[in-house]
Write a protein that holds these residues in place. Sequence first.
Motif, mmCIF file in Angstrom:
data_model
loop_
_atom_site.group_PDB
_atom_site.id
_atom_site.type_symbol
_atom_site.label_atom_id
_atom_site.label_comp_id
_atom_site.label_asym_id
_atom_site.label_seq_id
_atom_site.Cartn_x
_atom_site.Cartn_y
_atom_site.Cartn_z
ATOM 1 N N ALA A 24 0.628 -1.459 -0.245
ATOM 2 C CA ALA A 24 -0.207 0.052 -0.126
ATOM 3 C C ALA A 24 0.642 1.094 0.117
ATOM 4 O O ALA A 24 0.590 2.405 -0.749
ATOM 5 N N TYR A 25 1.585 1.320 0.637
ATOM 6 C CA TYR A 25 2.729 2.511 1.347
ATOM 7 C C TYR A 25 3.578 2.735 -0.109
ATOM 8 O O TYR A 25 3.436 4.082 -0.824
ATOM 9 N N ALA A 26 4.085 1.106 -0.863
ATOM 10 C CA ALA A 26 4.662 1.514 -2.911
ATOM 11 C C ALA A 26 3.281 2.512 -3.988
ATOM 12 O O ALA A 26 3.552 3.139 -4.284
ATOM 13 N N GLY A 27 2.805 1.826 -3.520
ATOM 14 C CA GLY A 27 1.048 2.342 -4.231
ATOM 15 C C GLY A 27 0.896 3.639 -3.777
ATOM 16 O O GLY A 27 0.999 5.081 -5.276
ATOM 17 N N LEU A 28 1.200 4.684 -2.543
ATOM 18 C CA LEU A 28 0.284 5.762 -1.814
ATOM 19 C C LEU A 28 1.716 6.754 -3.090
ATOM 20 O O LEU A 28 2.094 7.351 -3.276
ATOM 21 N N LEU A 148 8.857 0.025 -4.445
ATOM 22 C CA LEU A 148 9.612 -1.228 -3.723
ATOM 23 C C LEU A 148 10.462 -0.277 -2.225
ATOM 24 O O LEU A 148 10.113 -0.835 -0.875
ATOM 25 N N ASP A 149 11.754 -0.155 -3.234
ATOM 26 C CA ASP A 149 12.807 0.398 -2.050
ATOM 27 C C ASP A 149 12.484 1.845 -1.378
ATOM 28 O O ASP A 149 12.551 1.399 -0.061
ATOM 29 N N ALA A 150 11.789 2.309 -1.772
ATOM 30 C CA ALA A 150 11.373 3.639 -1.221
ATOM 31 C C ALA A 150 10.311 3.231 0.079
ATOM 32 O O ALA A 150 10.308 3.703 1.439
ATOM 33 N N ALA A 151 9.106 2.196 0.156
ATOM 34 C CA ALA A 151 8.115 2.115 0.871
ATOM 35 C C ALA A 151 8.956 1.503 2.350
ATOM 36 O O ALA A 151 8.385 1.450 2.990
ATOM 37 N N LEU A 152 9.654 0.457 1.955
ATOM 38 C CA LEU A 152 10.622 -0.347 2.624
ATOM 39 C C LEU A 152 11.408 0.600 3.415
ATOM 40 O O LEU A 152 10.917 0.547 5.454
#
Length: 179
Positions: A24-28, A148-152
């Motif tokens: 979800a955060y990656a989608g954001l 993905l990298d940024a969300a993690l």
Amino acid sequence: MANHEIVIAGFGGQGLLFSGKVLAYAGLLEGRELSWLPSYGPEMRGGTANCNVILSDTPIGSPIVEKPDVLMVMNTPSLDKFEDTVVPGGKIFIDSTMITRKVNRTDVEVYYVPATAMALEKGLTGLANMILTGALLEKTHCIKDESLDAALHKVVPAKKPELFDTNMNAVVLGREYVK
């Protein structure tokens, strides 16, 4: 990007909600419409847990996923509960260490990943969820690699930055397993 309605399910304590939060955060970060709806039993660990994640390019009418196109399951009760809800042509990702039965349907793509065994073997205890998430990402391309990298980086607690690398290692294992 395609729209994805995802159900992630298993026992509490398996990191299911974390996997959903990362997606979800990656989608954001990608500027997409999204929903992340966790659901869990009253038990602290060992009870049922699941989350609905919707990643869309158009507004979302409801956060509830009734007919997922992607299902990621880490225990047999969850497979029993959600298998028949997946749309024909959908994808099911199974932790085959924890689930010994096969999917009964022939109209879906199924990926049996021994995620729990892989995590133990590689010293990534507790990261079977991220191994399965890696498999899911490899086969669905529901988010971009850089997202993905940024969300993690956002979701991993600042007090434990070393967890970023271990989570990424688990994702890579899952991706490579289903290539």
